[in-house]
Every structure is written in C-alpha cells, then in structure tokens.
Scaffold this active site. Structure first.
Site: not given
Lengths: 970, 970
Positions: A104, A174, A183, A185, A429, A545, A854, A921, A941
């Site tokens: 802020k 603030r 919210g 603090m 912001r 699974h 892999s 993979c 990859y």
C-alpha cells in the site's frame, strides 16, 4: 521455495474467482470497517469549508513546504530513512520499495509522484516493525521525531493542524505488508478527534458527521488500541437506537450521537480505568504501536503460516490524511478495475456509491451504481452512472486509470473517494482476475505493446489454466457443501450416486449422469470411472489411483474425503448427519474438493482466441518439450489437440482391464509353466498390437514412449467368487488351487515388490510379447505411411544389470521382427524409468544401457520420502496444514530432497551419455512449479495428463523466460 | 566389491566345513581323475630304472642347464615373459605371481625356488589364455617357441626326452587360475605316450603300468581334446573285464590292456575320422589348447558367475613332468595339513596310500593310512603310518612341511607323491580349516611369533565365527534333507513341528522341544518364537521378521522355504511328496538352510581360550565400537557377555506384545480421543518404565539407544474374532465399530505408511509417554547408583521439521521429569534414524536437531532399492543366483548404491555438526563386509544382534588393520 509459492498459488486458483461484483465487494470491505453511515444532508453553508479543507493538498504546495521536504530528505541517507513522506506530488518512496513500504505504502508514494491526487501522509517502514516488537512494543525515539516532522508536512499540505480545535487534521493509520494480508491486521480511522477537535470538525462539516466520526473513532481505537471489546460499544448504540425508536444508525441525529459519544468515553474509562486519551499525540503513538503489534496477532501469524509469508518481513504503517466520501451528495466512494476482471475485456469497470463509505457497498443496504455504461449489469441497468452524475470527477478518474495502467503496465484495482466533488485516490494495485481474464488481458496488453509477449507469458498463472479447461460451478446456483475432500482433478460434475464401477457403467449406458463413489478405486474400476461424470473417494491422496486416472481422463475427482462412511452392501453412505443413497444427486467441485448434496448449475469453459494466441507464444519461447501421458488413441488425440508433442508415458497395463482381455491376462499370470503362459500371451499379442497401432496413428510424426508392464501382477487378479471360478474353469484347475496361487501373489508392500522390470526378469516372455506388439504395430502403421517413433521404456530399474538384461531381450525381439519384415525402417529406441532412488544414485552406470531416461517422480517421491501415496492420506494433509511441510510432495516436487535425486540422475546420466534424452512422466509433469524445476535441471521434456498439457506448455515457457531474464541480469 | 567377496565367503562358511578326512578326500579328488589303479607288483628289476628316471631332477642340475635357464630369463623382460620355467631349484616365477601364473603355478615356482623337490615343468601365463581364445583358439607363435625351450629344460633336468621311445618324458597338463575353481576345467595326464614311447615306459617300469597309463591317456585326451564321449571308452573296458571274467580294472593284465589300447585307438579313429595323434608335439599343443579353451566351457562360466570371478582373468596352463605314486610298494601318494584343520592343534596331520594314486583315496577301496601317530582316528588306529613305513621320506616330508609353513606363514595343505622312495611335492596352498581351527591357528601362530597379532586378526573369516557360537549338526548323524530355505539365522535345532505360536508356547511349557513352522511370522508370534528351538517359514527373506527376530534371539531359523505348503487348519504341511504333521520331528540347519525330516545329532559349540584371546586383540585394534540390538535385559546381558559396548537399538514395540500389555496397547490405538488414549498410555507408562529400568541396569555404564514406537499401528491390532470382541468389550464399543476402525488402519504399503515419527506427530501423547518412561526409569536406576546413558531415537524422519518437532516434544518431557526429580543428572540425548533416502540427502539439515544419527540400513535398502524385504523372496533369490546381483543387499550393504546414501548422511551430517555421533543399527551391523564399509565411511559404532557381536568386533578390527596397512603402503 518454488514449491511453497506454487501451493499458495494453487490455493488461490482453487478459490474459483467470482465475478467482478464480488471482487469489488471484497476490496471495499477492507477499507474502512469503522466508517459507518453518514449525515444524509450536509448543510449547504458547510460546503465551502469542506472544499477548503481539501484544497491545499491537490494544488502544488508552496515553496516553503517543498524546501522543508527536500531538507528532511537530505538530512538522512535513503538507507537510513524509516519514515517516508508522500504528498503534494512528491514522495520519498516509490512502487519498487514494497519491501520497505509494504504494498500500500509503495503504491501511495508512486501515485503521489505521478501527480495523482492522493491524500498526503507518510509510511513508517517495515524495518521499524521488527524493531518495535523487539523493543517490547516501543518505537525507537528517532522514528518518533521523524514521524512528527512528516506529520507537520501533512498539516502544511492540508492546511489543517493535528489537534487543532479549529481546523483539525484527522488521519487514518493502516497496516501494509509486503504481501497482501487482507483483514489480518488492524486499522484506525478518524484519529485526531477529541472533545475539542470534534467541535472544529462539526464546524467544518456538520455536527452529525463530526460526532458520528468521533463515536466510531472511540470504538475503533478502544477496540484496537485499548482492548475494549467492541460489542460493549455496539450494545450502547443499540440502546440509543431503541430509545429513539429507529432502526438505522443513520437515523440518529447529531445530538443523539453526542450522547452516544459521552457514553462511549465512559465505557472506555470503565474498561481501562483511565480516561480515553484526549491528546492526539498519545492517540497517534497508541495507534501506530497497535498496528505494528498486530503483525504478531494470532490471526496474522496463522495467515502467514498458511501463505508462507516469513515472520521477519513485518508490516509498514501508513499514516494518511483522512478524506470523506460521506460528507454529502457531492461526495462518493468507489472501486474500479481498469479492465473487466471477469472477462478481461478492455473496459473500465467499476461501482460507486454517493455520500457513502466503502463499507456501505458491502453492507448491501444500497445497490452500488455502475461507474459507466460498460459496467452495467442486470441489477444495475437502470441506475445512474458516475459518468452521468459526476462527469468531471469521472473524467478525471478515467484520465487517472489510464495513467495508472500505462504506468504499472498491468490491470489495476483502484479505490477512490470523491469529497465535495474532488477526486482522491486511496489505493492502486494489480487487480485480481479470473484465469480467463488473465489470459485475455495478457494477450491484449501484448498486442497493445504495453507489455512484451514474454511478459504476457509471465502474467498468467499456469495453475489457473485448469479453470479454463474444465466446467466450473455457478456459485449462485450451488447446493450446500456437505463435505470436503482433496481437489484431486479439477472441474465440476453433477450426477446420481453409484457405488460400483459396474453400476456406473450400466447406468451411464442407460443415459444417466453418474458420480462414482468408492472407498478407493483400483484399476478394475477404470471402465466405470470412464463412464462416470465425476469420481468421489473416501481414501487416497492427490496422487491416488482415482486422482491420477481422473486427471488423465480430464474428469472431475474429489479424493480422500474422510467424512464418507460408505456401506457398499446397503448402497448408502453417511456424511456427518446426511444419509446419501444410491441414486441421490451429488455435485462435485474438483477444483476445490467440495461435495454438495443436490444439483448445481455448471458453466462450460470457452477457450477464446486469446488462449490460442498465448499458447502459440509459449511454444516459441520454451525449450522444454511437452508430451502427454496417454493410454488410448482417444486420450492421445485430446492431448494432441492441447498441443502435446508426443506421448511420454503409455501405460500398457490399462489396456489389460477390458473385460474381453482380463480373463486372458489372468490365465497368463496364473500359468504354471512357460508354455501355458506363452499360449495366453499369444492371445494378448494381437490385442496389444491393435492398441499400439491406434496410438501410433494418432501420434503420427511424434514420439511415443510405451512402458512395459509395471504393476504387481496381483492387481489383475480376480477378487469375486464368480471371477475366481471363471478363471479356474478356463484353466481347468481347482478353485482351491487358484486361491492358493492368489494367496502366494499377495504382497505386504506391493510398491516395493514384484513389479516393473522384475516381472520382465522373472517372466521374460511377457516383456517379449509386449516388445513384439509394439514393434509389429509400428511396422504395420509405418507400412501405411505413418511416421512412427516408438520408444520402449523399462520400468522400476534399480540396478544397471536389470536394464542390461531387459535391453538385450528387447533388442533380440526387435531384431527378430525386423528380420520378419525386411526393409522396414522401424527400430524402437530403448530406455528406462528413473523412479527408484538407487537408479538415480547409479544413473551413470544405468545410462550405459539407456537411450533415454524418464524420471518417475511419483515413485521417486514415494520411495525417497518413504511415503505411500495411497496411505499418506492419514497424515500428510495434517503435515501440510500444520506447516510441518510446505507442500504435498506429490503435487509439487520436493526440490530440496527428491529434486536432488533428479539432478543426480540428470548429471550422472549425461556424464556417461551426453546425448541421453531426459524427460519426466510423473504427475509432477503437470505442476507448474515442478515444470520450472525440470526446466532448470535441464530435462528435454515433461509428460503430463492431456488436460494439463497447456499448463505445462505455459509453465515451460515461463521457466524459459525466467531463465533468460536471469541470464540478462547476470 | 567387498559385498561380492563377502557373499563368496559366506557361501564357503555356510558349507559347514567337515573334518579333516573329508577335506583330504576333496583335495585328493582334484588331483588326477584319470589315474586309475596300478600294477600290483612292479618287478624288482625295474626299480633301478625308475630311480634313475627320477634322479636328475632332485639333484642340483648341471651348470649348462643353469646357464640355459639364465639365458632364457635374460632374453626377455619379465613383463614380456609368458612361459615360466620351474625346476632344479630355480624358477622364473614366485608365489606373489598368482595373477600371471595362477595359484598352482605360483606355488610350484615358489616351492622350487625354496629347493623343495618339485617335478620340473613350466607355466604358460594367464595372459595367453585371453590371447588364445581371442585368436580363435590358437597359441601365439612366440609362445610355442618358448614352450619348446622350456620343455627342453625339463628333458634335461629329468634326463628323459619327450617322445623318446627309450626314455620318454611324460607330462601332465593342468589348468590353474588365480582363484581356485576345483574340477571346473580340464586336465590331461600321461601326455607323451604313443605306440612307441609306451614300449620305452614298459621297459622303465613294467608293461601293465605302461599300457594302463597309455589307455588312460587315450581316454582322457580323447575326451578332453578330441571330444570323444568317455562312455565309449568305458564301455570298451567293461567288455574287456567281462571277457576276462574280472571285476576290477586292476585285475586286467598287461596284455589285456594292450588289447584295450588297440581298441581305444580304433574308437578315436572312428569318432574323429582320424588316427589318434601319435606325435607328442601334436598331443602337447592339443592339450594346452584344450585346457585354455576349457576356461570358456559352460561349467567354468557358471562357476565364475556364481563366485564372482571375472571372465577376463583367464587360466594359466601348467605343464609338468609326471611322477608316479603307483609304480610299486616303495611308491605312495598323500595329502597333509601342517596343523589339524578341524581343531587347529599344532600337529602335522595327513593321510597316504602306498602304491596308489590320489584317486584311490577318494574311491574308498582302501582306507588311507595316517601319516603319523597324531593323525590316527578311530578307523585307522591299527594301520601302519608313513613315519613307520617310509621313515626317510616321512622325515623329509616333515622338514618340508615345517619349511613351507614357516615360509608361507600359514597352515598349508600339501600334496605329495613318493616314487621309488623319492619324495616329490605336487602342491602347497593355504589349508582350509574349520572356524574353530582358524581361530586356534591364528592365535597360536601369533604366540609363536610366526605372524603378528594384526595378521592373526586378518586370518579369521569373521563370518565363520557364527559357527563357533551356535550348535552344529553332526553330518554323520543327520536325516535326509527334504527341503532347503534361506540360512536365516545360524545354528541347528531339533524338535516337534508346531504350526502356531500359542502351540509352541504351550508345548514348550510342557517340556517339549519344538520347531515353530509358519507361512510367515509377525510380531504376535514372538513369545512362541522364543519358546521354540528353531523357526521355519515358507515366506520371507534374510531380513524378514522371522529372520531378524531369530537372529536377535540367537535362535536357528530357516526362512523363505518355498517348498512348504502349510495347512494351518489341518495341522499339516506338504513338502514335495512328504507329509509332515504337527508333532513330527524336524531338524533345521540355520547355517545352510537345510530342513531334515527326523532327528539329527547336534554338537554344541565350545569357546576356547584362543577365541577369548583373539577377541581381546580385536578390541585393542579396532576404532569402531560395537553395540547390540537388544529389547530385553536378558538380551542385553547376553550381548554384554559377547563384548557389546552399549545398546544401539532397543525396540520399544516388542515390549508391547506381552499378553498382559497387548490389550492396553489396543485400547490406546483404538481410542477415539486424546483423553482415552492418554488413559491407556497411563497404564502402559509403568510397564515401559520397568522395561527400561531393567535394561539400564543390565547396561550399567554403557549407552542405551531407545527407539520410540516405529511400526504401523495395525501391527498391534487383533485379528481373531475373540480378540476383536475382547477389545470391543474393554472399550465399551460395538464389534462393528472396532472392525471399521481396524479397516481404516489398513495400509497398502505399510512400510511407506503411517509409522515411525509420523505416529509421534499424529499422536504426540504416545511419544511423550515413552520419553517419560525412558527418563523416569533412568532417573530411578541412577538414584540406585547405576550409571545410565540414555539416548532417545526418533525413527523414520524424512524431513528435518519432523525431528525438530519431536525433539521439542522430548525435550519438554525430559525437562518436566527433571523438574519433578530435582538434583538428578539424567539427561537423555536425542537423535534420529537415517533410514529414509531423503533423510540421507538432507542430513545437513536434519543434523541441526540431532545429537546422533543411527543409519537404519535395512529400511534405507528397502526404500533406496524399492525392495520390500518381506516380498523380495519372490524374485531376489533368482536375482542373486542368476548373477544379476552380486549379493542380497539385505545381507551385505550395497556399497555402490545404498552405500552412497550412508556416505552422504555421514558427510552432510558432520558438515553441520562435526561432533555428531554416528552409528548403524540395521542388520548390516552384523555383516563383516558391511562392517568394513561402515568403518571406512567413518561411523563411530555398529550395532547388531547379540550373537553377532563377536563377529562385528572381529570385522571392525580387520577393517582397522586393513586401513592401517593401506596407510602404510601409501
């Protein structure tokens, strides 16, 4: 670290971002919880005074003030400065100083420097926070002096004086941390009011407004600084309303409020055994201390733990001159987004309320009005707009929003207040947005040349793409949530509850939409899972699974929902007090893990042109290829449509579960000698051949890695009496005999048992059949002109000798098939999974026999961490929730531990064989944080489930961009 | 590499070395398979000639020969030499050249150089073997030339000529590899005979001897070199015996044999379509080639694979002048050991036969005679001795054996032949011995100053100590072996078969000796296991529950005996065709894995003074401390008597299985809230306290590491209907409720599940109780003057945060107990197991919270290798047998893979905390090869089961000696 961030991100993504309206409400909410309603009509005579009050700050400050600020600035080196002034077009800080000023404070400074009208004030830096808390809640004396200097500058700019009974300066105090902690603090508004200054304020505005402000200041300060429970104040207010016979605070008059104030002061005296501090200086130090102290409140600590915000960051404190949107009809307050946060469209979009404070928007007493035509929605189509009502202020707002967006080069979420027709900016912001909007905005801004394409790529949270590819639930039309499980596979699903895979299949064939509910799923359930709209399980984690298969299918799944008590026999489950029977309608939200009893409305995703465009850009940037895990031609096609560049993992075992095949598979497993096993295998050969052929055709021109049989054999075995009998009959053996065979295949820890290449070593004929099927199908497809690139993958190698032997076996079969098909060019390459820790440790030796590695990071995690993904549900969620672990290591790869094994595997593998092809993979291939890690360690990859392909492409591109920019900054 | 060697060693150790007689037979066996019986009476007139034949070699050779040899030696550099002559007191090689000359050749050279009478000959080096096989079975031409030169030297020394019809030189062609490969490769004797030389030989000796030698040469050469099946020859001999109406070969006369020779030559002609080679040169090249070629025969390849002998070592070929022990009554052949190989006593010990060949000893036609009084046994007490019959030769033999023992500084196994009263030495090598003899000989030799104490320590195979500590089976009184399992815990046991732990306990209480037979054991069986003499299981590997517990108890166990088909209900098991019922007597040999139906005689071990002495020496040398794994005061005492220097692993869970406790444990596990769990824990607290107190007292002055609860909770749960009911009743809950709870505790892979410190994190109250019990019992014992050194060990840590939290918990409890006991000095230290791969990888971070690490190499192997030790029985034995793996990684640590994790753990742990105490408490702590590895990586101690402590002490000392000597040679 990257894993931590990813979790935080995924949590945000899972919030299922609402439409702009809700966002606006939220933002407003944070503003001024204590600012309640306002005098309805400010007397006309006060208008001038109010204008005067605001005047000075928005006009260039006099030279004297300027020189004063310059002097103060010169007095200390930037590095020593702990109080940062902003106001009158000049600021000590800027947007890049979030670490010191908080988000802020940094943006207030930046806006001020841009010449945008911001109520003047100053920020006490985050450094002071730690200092303050270390000193036993005391401010260092030199900070106090700096605060007083800065406050004097504010007084001068505002032409008001702190504690002056005539022209009192009021300020807000603030918090403002480096990361947003909405919210968490404390905040104190209207500070500076006392029995004297309230009179001055009443003169400048009106009595009602003044005493209402004073009343709320006492309550807020009493609560936040003095620890007086706020319900005592609220109770007193209720008494006053009752006495006056009115409903709303707004119906209380100035003198009513004057009486309330008197009582409030008594409440404080009573609770604290001391009078309410009348000295504004005392008030100021009290409030600053309270806000710094609130960094250590329980809420804030819990929030930091959850969001991985370090405790030592601290918060800054912003002390800012008050401005009021509730001083009359030429006052207003509002929130806007520089583009539509729901769709990303390039429209200025916002809401406001006249003569109101931010809280009124939230309270819902009045419907906020659209700021312009583009912001109209159904509910607001007849309301006047800010553009119509306050054209001058609106025009200025438009100028400012454009300026801000251009300056910040991103869509902004702004808050403004109009006091007596004068526009003040209170916050700017980067605006939160839906994932669809994120894509649209990023692409648009790149097209507008506001940002580069690379920046556009970085602007979209890869995890959020999941939302774009799956249906979502319309929260306004959702039934109550009755349980919560793990968000195992994203999307939404509505259907009838079915408790068996067979049931799911049958009902689905009958046209019903079903939700398959199981304690846990096993490979036998696959057909049923495929038939279902969604899957809900009581056990199992993010990589159980059910979760893995569902993600592969792009199907919604909520897993590990411990609250379910399922009784298969009775076809019923208990969830807390609810009883759910077969046939009842459930809604699942796989993106949040919510289970709802009843039918929700779902919204289908639309993939716009922006998405396609962005994906194109990612492909140009990334180095990491993206393949898919696919077991069927259908999956392969879907993945290809999402941009997959090959198959990184084709699991042959899933093909074994089709009803027509499973009996043959069982015969193969239960064969007592090589010959009868080979007979069964001979029956499987043509089936597997046709499986592979379909996949090769779907992947024409792209590599396809087929993993040979991996799971323990008992996974394929019959469980029901009838199935056991069928197998026994088919083999001409006794029931007892088969039962004994089944028992002997039982394993205590199947994960570490007789599976993977160990099967190939014990039963070489199985792998020989599979290699033959792969090679022959490739030969067949190739003969039709398909460009096949088969890759044979040997699973669960832990010692190079295993791979050596299996490679030899595969090479022999391949040579045989080639001899049988003279002239064919098909020649599969052969590689292995690196999924056992020992394989990573000895990768240099294993690489001698591998054309590719892999990494099976699921198993590597299971074994390296000693974590069974199927059993971890009993404790792993607690680990993550209690902050013991940063993240579920099955979701984001544990770079610190398991990552070492991957790195070792890469380095040692390439040491032996520099041209070794390297991929991954495991499930991690679809997790953006993990993808970044894989890019960093130099894999070629990643491979992931079809629906994760776009996400992996984006993450890979982001990794490449990040690497480039690191390279540039080096 | 060390693991490989260890396996080979342990195999040998498991052979259960027989008494000297058997050893002697074996050795003799290897000598001359083709030398069959001999003419019964050599005519007196031939004696002189025979003497002449032998004379020259045993007298100093003339100067010319000497200079010739010297010239040949000068002609080529040692490194180029490929043919090594020995004879007449000079040799090109020596004992240190086993790599080049093979064991036999090196020792023949050495003996020759020592001036010991060895028939002259030469060795073709192992280098030529590879060359030969690479060239397609051809000798390099330069080697041929060298062979001819060497042969000429032999002729000169023997005063005989190769192929000379008058004075023919005959030679033997034998293989001789670097490592002993008994019977694996080919040998040809009597080479040089043909139709002409046989006549010369007949003249020098007699006709029968000459033709019998020729006959056997043709058969041997025909078989080995020409590939003529030997049964064809044997058949012909049978025909001859039948025709003559005789039983034995020895009854055939000279002319009978002459006829047989004629037929043999025809057999060769027929089979090979060529005449039998008459040219001795052709014979020579043929035989040398065949012996080199036999390196590649299937038998030899299989043997190498089994014994980890590299294929590229190759064999040498020894060509040596023949001498005969079967030319008359002043001829003899024998085998001797320089000390008693069964007991180690310092007596020259051997057997011989007059007028005989080595093979006659094996054939058992005649009982071999003792060489001296000390060698007499029951069977031979009336037979004459060599000392009596041939005093001169005996005296020379004594002189030679003393010389050899002193020279080689070890007990020697020697072979000799006496031809016409002249002694020839054919072989010397380190003699095999029982483990008891090994200890005795090593200690005696050190006392005699023949070797140093450090050498004595190196002389005993640590693995073989197992035999010293357990009863062994008298092989002469053993019933038939009906099955074979894994030698899981050494020793022998005889008893009645019982199929349940309860049954074993009941019967044992009744005084019966029982063998507990189970498919597999679980912690519930512990009391029954303890009651049994031995344990036999159908499933599980070397580190299965049964194996580990049995070793801990020092109890005989045969595990994973797949042949057992057990039917618990019927109380019967099938083993092949045998049916074994409850109550039948079985004998188990835990050192070999043999299962015998019936009762064997067992021999109890005697630990002599030599053992005690050796152990003392080891303690002076070693750096590695040796602790024990013990769960009871009894175990602790046993281990202490074996020299344990502390407890490295005290498993608290075994204490939970006592019938009086298990119900409380179950109540604790099934408690639905913290309070009722704490109630159950309060009942367990005094029980655990008394457990620990007993152990602390038994270990007065020594450290005791107690591991907090480790196994998955379901291991403690009831299975039988009755037990479930009992628990339900005791908790006042329904049967269904308990059943549901049991189900929910089921795990797919318990090894990777909710166990170890994960239990402590989920249920901190359990660990808190245990820490309290440990600390309080230590305080109590300490108050009585016991010096307690408690160490608390947190199991299964995979992430430092787990240890951080558990350490905090333990510290808090300890602080509490200390406050409750003011003035106590007891303060347990806190450490962790490193048993999860990730823990090793992140040991630097984990060390922040650890006072010590104890490597759990069992689990590290299970997870690092993805090998469940309970399930590996299905494939791991095949892996090892087929040569895919060198050794079972649960027996000897896999230094190549899992060893890396240990090394990492050590390095990274000490990097954070240089004073970190490091130990190992896996099964590997009792495996010598592994102990060497642990010493090498720098652990402070190993911990093993009580009966393995001496073995570990010895192995640790050996490691220290090896390290020193490496240091010296550096």
């Amino acid at each position: 670290m990257s894993a931590r961030k990813a979790t935080a991100r995924s949590k945000k993504a899972a919030e299922n971002k609402p439409a702009a309206k809700k966002v606006a409400k939220k933002s407003a909410n944070k503003k001024a919880a204590a600012k309640k309603t306002v005098a309805k009509k400010a007397p006309a005579k006060k208008t001038r005074a109010k204008k005067a009050m605001a005047k000075k700050a928005s006009t260039p400050k006099p030279a004297s003030a300027k020189s004063k600020i310059a002097k103060a600035a010169a007095a200390k080196a930037a590095s020593q400065r702990r109080v940062f002034f902003f106001g009158g077009g000049k600021a000590d800080g800027h947007a890049g100083m979030k670490e010191t000023l908080g988000g802020k404070g940094a943006n207030l400074a930046e806006m001020t420097s841009l010449g945008i009208p911001v109520p003047p004030g100053f920020t006490i830096s985050t450094d002071v926070c730690a200092d303050f808390n270390r000193r036993g809640q005391k401010l260092p004396p030199e900070v106090k002096a700096d605060v007083l200097t800065a406050l004097a500058n504010v007084e001068q700019l505002m032409d008001l004086r702190f504690g002056d009974p005539e022209r009192p300066l009021l300020v807000s105090i603030r918090s403002g941390a480096r990361a947003s902690m909405p919210g968490m603090m404390d905040t104190v508004l209207n500070l500076g009011l006392n029995d004297d200054t309230v009179v001055g304020l009443a003169k400048l505005a009106d009595e009602r407004f003044a005493f209402d402000s004073y009343r709320r200041f006492i309550q807020m300060y009493g609560d936040v600084v003095l620890g007086v429970p706020h319900d005592r104040f609220e109770h007193r207010l209720d008494v006053a309303k009752e006495a006056r016979g009115v409903q709303d605070d707004t119906d209380l008059t100035g003198s009513d409020l004057r009486a309330v104030v008197r009582d409030y002061l008594e409440i404080v005296q009573e609770a604290t055994q001391a009078p309410f501090p009348q000295d504004p200086q005392v008030q100021l130090w009290g409030a600053i201390g309270a806000v710094f102290g609130s960094w250590e409140n329980a809420r804030a600590i819990a929030y930091r733990r959850l969001n991985d915000i370090p405790d030592d960051w601290g918060t800054a404190v912003n002390v800012q001159s008050m401005v009021f949107g509730n001083m009359g009809d030429n006052c207003a307050t509002g929130v806007a987004f520089t583009r539509n946060p729901a769709t990303g469209e390039r429209n200025f979009y916002g809401e406001y309320l006249k003569n109101a404070q931010g809280e009124d928007v939230v309270a819902g007493i009045r419907t906020p009005q659209p700021i312009n035509e583009e912001s109209r929605v159904e509910d607001t189509k007849k309301l006047p707009t800010l553009e119509g009502e306050m054209p001058k202020a609106y025009k200025e707002l438009v100028k400012i929003y454009k300026r801000l967006e251009k300056h910040y080069r991103d869509m902004q979420d702004i808050e403004f207040t109009i006091q007596d027709g004068v526009l003040w900016m209170l916050q700017t912001r980067a605006g939160k947005r839906t994932s669809g909007a994120a894509v649209q905005i990023a692409v648009d801004m790149a097209r507008e040349k506001l940002i580069t394409r690379k920046e556009a790529i970085q602007r979209v949270d890869a995890n959020s793409l999941d939302q774009l590819l799956h249906p979502t639930i319309d929260p306004s039309k959702a039934p109550p949530v009755i349980a919560r499980g793990l968000p195992a596979s994203p999307g939404a699903a509505v259907g009838e509850v079915v408790f068996s895979a067979e049931g799911a299949e049958a009902k689905a064939k009958g046209g019903a939409k079903v939700i398959l509910v199981r304690i846990e799923t096993s490979p036998e359930d696959i057909v049923g899972m495929n038939a279902a709209e969604g899957i809900l399980t009581a056990k199992g984690g993010m990589t159980s699974h059910a979760a893995v298969v569902a993600r592969g299918m792009g199907k919604c799944c909520v897993a590990g929902c411990g609250a379910l008590a399922i009784n298969y026999e009775q076809g019923v489950m208990r969830i807390g007090d609810d009883i759910v029977r077969e046939g009842d309608i459930l809604t699942l939200n796989g993106s949040t893990g919510e289970v709802m009893l009843g039918e929700a409305a779902t919204v289908l995703p639309e993939l716009g042109g922006a998405f396609t465009e962005l994906m194109k850009w990612t492909d140009k940037v990334r180095k990491l290829r993206v393949r898919t895990n696919a077991d069927t031609p259908q999956d392969a096609k879907v993945a290809r449509s999402f941009g997959a560049e090959g198959i990184g993992l084709c699991r042959t075992e899933h093909m074994f579960f089709e009803p027509a095949r499973i009996l043959v598979v069982r015969q193969m497993i239960l064969a007592t000698d090589v010959r009868s096993r080979e007979e069964a295998l001979a029956k499987l050969l043509p089936m597997q051949r046709s499986d592979f052929e379909g996949i090769f055709r779907a992947m024409d021109g792209l590599p396809v890695t087929v993993r040979l049989l991996d799971p323990p054999l008992h996974e394929f075995l019959p469980h029901s009496e009838a199935d056991i009998q069928t197998v026994a009959d088919s083999l001409g053996r006794s029931l007892g005999d088969i039962r004994h065979a089944l028992e002997s295949l039982h394993e205590f820890n199947p994960m570490l048992g007789h599976r993977g290449c160990r099967l190939g070593i014990t039963y070489p004929e199985i792998y020989a059949m599979q290699v033959r099927a792969i090679t022959e199908s490739a030969v067949n497809a190739s003969a039709d002109g398909v460009r096949v690139k088969p890759e044979i993958m040997i699973p669960l190698v832990s010692h190079e000798a295993e791979l050596q032997r299996m490679r030899k076996l595969a090479e022999d079969v391949i040579a045989e098939v080639r001899r049988e098909n003279p002239g064919t060019r098909v020649k599969p390459i052969i590689g292995t999974m690196i999924e056992v820790p020992r394989a990573a440790l000895t990768a240099d030796m294993i690489a001698k026999y591998a054309d590719f590695f892999s990494f099976g990071t699921n198993d590597l995690t299971q074994m390296g961490y000693a974590l069974s993904r199927d059993d971890a549900g009993n404790f792993l969620p607690d680990y993550v929730e209690s902050g013991l672990l940063d993240a579920d290591p099955f979701v984001s790869i544990d770079t610190e531990g398991i990552g070492q094994l991957v790195r070792m595997g890469v380095e040692r593998g390439r040491q032996t064989r520099p041209d070794l092809k390297l991929g991954v993979c495991g499930e991690h291939g679809g997790d953006p944080a993990s993808v970044r890690f894989f890019a960093e360690v130099g894999l070629d990859y990643v491979s992931c489930s079809p629906y994760r392909v776009p996400l992996a492409r984006l993450a890979a591109a982001q990794a490449a961009v990040a690497e480039q920019s690191e390279g540039e900054s080096d």
